[in-house]
Design a protein around this motif. Sequence first.
Motif, PDB file in Angstrom:
ATOM      1  N   ASP A 366       0.864  -1.087   0.082  1.00 43.04           N
ATOM      2  CA  ASP A 366       0.164  -0.098   0.009  1.00 43.04           C
ATOM      3  C   ASP A 366       0.710   1.319   0.005  1.00 43.04           C
ATOM      4  O   ASP A 366       0.254   2.257   0.077  1.00 43.04           O
ATOM      5  CB  ASP A 366      -0.934   0.070   1.067  1.00 43.04           C
ATOM      6  N   GLY A 367       2.102   1.036  -0.106  1.00 46.78           N
ATOM      7  CA  GLY A 367       2.993   2.009  -0.065  1.00 46.78           C
ATOM      8  C   GLY A 367       3.672   2.811   1.319  1.00 46.78           C
ATOM      9  O   GLY A 367       4.135   3.641   1.048  1.00 46.78           O
ATOM     10  N   ALA A 368       3.220   1.961   2.298  1.00 49.28           N
ATOM     11  CA  ALA A 368       3.615   2.514   3.477  1.00 49.28           C
ATOM     12  C   ALA A 368       5.011   1.799   3.640  1.00 49.28           C
ATOM     13  O   ALA A 368       5.358   0.677   3.050  1.00 49.28           O
ATOM     14  CB  ALA A 368       2.605   1.845   4.541  1.00 49.28           C
ATOM     15  N   ALA A 383      12.669  12.205   7.737  1.00 46.18           N
ATOM     16  CA  ALA A 383      12.558  13.377   6.727  1.00 46.18           C
ATOM     17  C   ALA A 383      13.435  13.183   5.554  1.00 46.18           C
ATOM     18  O   ALA A 383      12.949  13.497   4.395  1.00 46.18           O
ATOM     19  CB  ALA A 383      12.968  14.668   7.252  1.00 46.18           C
ATOM     20  N   LEU A 384      14.691  12.610   5.820  1.00 41.83           N
ATOM     21  CA  LEU A 384      15.330  12.110   4.533  1.00 41.83           C
ATOM     22  C   LEU A 384      14.767  11.225   3.431  1.00 41.83           C
ATOM     23  O   LEU A 384      14.910  11.220   2.343  1.00 41.83           O
ATOM     24  CB  LEU A 384      16.663  11.673   5.155  1.00 41.83           C
ATOM     25  N   VAL A 385      14.314  10.326   4.210  1.00 39.68           N
ATOM     26  CA  VAL A 385      13.415   9.233   3.306  1.00 39.68           C
ATOM     27  C   VAL A 385      12.184  10.025   2.854  1.00 39.68           C
ATOM     28  O   VAL A 385      12.274   9.723   1.322  1.00 39.68           O
ATOM     29  CB  VAL A 385      12.808   8.003   4.076  1.00 39.68           C
ATOM     30  N   THR A 386      11.676  10.687   3.200  1.00 39.53           N
ATOM     31  CA  THR A 386      10.678  11.660   2.405  1.00 39.53           C
ATOM     32  C   THR A 386      10.966  12.455   1.480  1.00 39.53           C
ATOM     33  O   THR A 386      10.578  12.527  -0.024  1.00 39.53           O
ATOM     34  CB  THR A 386       9.718  12.441   3.655  1.00 39.53           C
ATOM     35  N   GLU A 394       3.348  10.491   6.900  1.00 35.17           N
ATOM     36  CA  GLU A 394       2.469   9.773   7.712  1.00 35.17           C
ATOM     37  C   GLU A 394       2.444   8.151   7.296  1.00 35.17           C
ATOM     38  O   GLU A 394       1.770   7.507   7.900  1.00 35.17           O
ATOM     39  CB  GLU A 394       0.964  10.195   7.637  1.00 35.17           C
ATOM     40  N   LYS A 395       3.136   8.091   6.041  1.00 36.65           N
ATOM     41  CA  LYS A 395       3.138   6.351   5.560  1.00 36.65           C
ATOM     42  C   LYS A 395       4.374   5.815   6.224  1.00 36.65           C
ATOM     43  O   LYS A 395       4.820   4.814   5.670  1.00 36.65           O
ATOM     44  CB  LYS A 395       3.117   6.507   4.025  1.00 36.65           C
ATOM     45  N   ILE A 396       5.087   6.409   6.917  1.00 39.11           N
ATOM     46  CA  ILE A 396       6.457   5.913   7.527  1.00 39.11           C
ATOM     47  C   ILE A 396       6.250   5.631   9.202  1.00 39.11           C
ATOM     48  O   ILE A 396       6.046   6.606   9.643  1.00 39.11           O
ATOM     49  CB  ILE A 396       7.670   6.915   7.306  1.00 39.11           C
ATOM     50  N   LEU A 397       6.504   4.267   9.386  1.00 38.99           N
ATOM     51  CA  LEU A 397       6.570   3.880  10.872  1.00 38.99           C
ATOM     52  C   LEU A 397       7.926   3.632  11.012  1.00 38.99           C
ATOM     53  O   LEU A 397       8.489   2.653  10.676  1.00 38.99           O
ATOM     54  CB  LEU A 397       5.601   2.724  11.076  1.00 38.99           C
ATOM     55  N   LEU A 398       8.536   4.167  12.075  1.00 40.18           N
ATOM     56  CA  LEU A 398       9.995   4.173  12.454  1.00 40.18           C
ATOM     57  C   LEU A 398      10.020   3.727  13.654  1.00 40.18           C
ATOM     58  O   LEU A 398       9.762   4.273  14.640  1.00 40.18           O
ATOM     59  CB  LEU A 398      10.778   5.347  12.178  1.00 40.18           C
TER      60      LEU A 398
END
Length: 747
Positions: A366-368, A383-386, A394-398
């Motif tokens: 789903d792109g998460a 932020a660097l991933v984005t 909001e799609k990144i859970l770290l």
Amino acid sequence: MSQLKSAPSSPSRRSFLRTSAVGGAFMLGMSAEGVLAAAANTAAGADFTPNAFIRIGRDGRVTLISKQPEIGQGIKTSLPMVIAEQLEVDWKDVRVVQGDLDPALYGPQGAGGSTSTPNNYENFHRLGAAARMMLVQAAANTWSVPVSECAAAKGAVVHGQSKRRLAYGALVEAASKLPVPDAKSVVLKDPSTYKLLGTRIGGVDNAAIVSGKPLFGIDVRLPGMLYAVYAKCPVFGGKPVKANLDAIKDMPGVKDAFIVEGTSNLNGLRPGVAIVATSTWAALRARRELQVTWDEGEGANHSWADFTAQAQAASKKAGAATVRKDGDVPGALGKAAKVVEAAYSYPFISHASMEPQNCTAWFKEDGALELWAPTQNPGSGQALVTSTFGIPKEKILLHIIRSGGGFGRRLSSDFIVEATAIAKRVAAPVKLTWTREDDLQHDHFRPGGFHFLRGGVDAAGKAVAWHNHFVTFANRVEREGKSVLQPGSGGNLSSDEFPGRWLDNCLFEQTMLETRVPMGPWRAPGSCVFSWVLHSFIDELAHAGGRDPLEFRLELLGSKDLVPASFERGQPYDVKRMRNVLVEVAQRAGWGKKSFPRGQGQGIAFHFSHRGYVAQVAEVTVSREGKLKVDRIVVAADVGSQIVNLSGAENQVEGSVIDGLSTLMFPELNIENGRIVQSNFHDYGLLRMPDTPTRIETHFIKTDNPVTGLGEPALPPLAPAVCNAIFAATGKRVRQLPLSKTDLSWS
């Protein structure tokens, strides 16, 4: 090895919004960012969760959330101790859980600059106190007595007159129905009543560490996980042109091999070749057979010898930039009774954390994106991933995983975007693991530097002039559409650096050498090397003036209690605090009261770093053949009004002393043809146990000042104290790092 488990999930958004409304005044009063959520949970049968950091079960078990990354500095233990102190619970009943990245819930989450404690200390007191007040109120309501007759102690509330007692677990439901107190009404304990703070508490992860249980990023295992390695050009800024990918894909266990184009950001996703396999061993074995044609780029022209020559040439001219200019330095030097000239230099070095960089990434259909990262700066990593891949935050859970050392290295997030780039090609979770060679040769290094100094003393031996031309390194970056030179982290000589602000005649100049070598913050950035240079040269001036080094320093500091900052964002310097630690360390070490034979000596130094005031005295023995033994280090530190965890504080000071001594004595990275020459610990030296100081004595001075972190302030004074002691013992000055470059033999 068992599988690492994530921290319990954060409260739902609905719960957060509902309960923030209940405790909004408390939330906003707690934090300037307005993000420390107060979250009373009224669901039947639920735990008592007065805020995002505290959960108390009906069995009385207390779970505290640690929001900051744990990198060995002990913050996962010390900050929860603050909550537990105000909450009035027995530490043995407390469980600490690492929180995931969630700044909307927890506020800023980072570990760097010794900021975790000072930025959270007061807020965490209020978190615990608010929960305690709610529990006491719940008990008072249950007994129908005035709340003033009740008090909390060891996980229970006691009614003073009747001696009735209700454990916290029995108060969960009643307390959950109460509103969260307004910030202004929260009553904190008097520090004189503290039972936990200031005591020695072992790290909450100690048992798991010594028993080898999975805790670190490198331990992460997930069902169906694949394993990856990533090869980058040995020359910084280089990129792959072609590789024998088909041959690599045919090797046993290899699932895929491909080129990642990467970006031009030296501290981001650098171009390289990824290999994905069914095991780390299969990936590493395939990497040995990898053949890549590299476009090495302009960085191939770099060498340390050339940098040194450029610095020498620059020293013969005025600095490219004037950082500070007070009085008439040339005139004052011309009138000085004695003038001292010296050139100090130090190399690029690695962070050399024991756990190499690693990250596990899982890119969902789903792109998460889900990440498990041992990072000091999870928000920056997200932020660097984005910015690199366009994945919304909001799609990144770290998940923040414990790090096996950081020292500033894990403030960078290159390993996180590398893992993400690989995960986007793989329909499974994948763990990227760097080798030790990767870690050493592709670090974001502490920048090397050259200081060309001139100083003068008058006939009475008083300092009258100071000139420092600092030659440092910078990367070319794009900023607001312009190409500019950006110095390496800690590579800027501040106009307020000591002894700026203290001398009438003071000149700081700076010249930058452009390089493709990536640089990043290294423990106590700037201070870790400036202290060695400045306080060694101060010692040179003291001896040139025939003065006692302690007396000379106290005279230089002067009689003012506070010296204001000379620029808007600078920090005022509390001279009284520094004088006090200097006097304290001198008394503790017996300064001036001992007679040392030739080959033995004492040295003294101090430094203000990361809000902490620290002075050290070193006692050394140097054999005729030049072998150094550090016999004793005495440390006096003023880091504010309260030591949170005495065991952790002593650990940080002693660790800083050992780390500082190691960095002084051994590590060095040479650069040839744009490549780091050293590859592993066999040719990149670190301190071994026989070389550690025989004795390290730590003394804290409590003062009525805000509490300060301790990860960095105690490191900077070590190197100059030891080098000044070496001079006292042998008459030889150490002006080049590492120490192994200097012949210390004497006759």
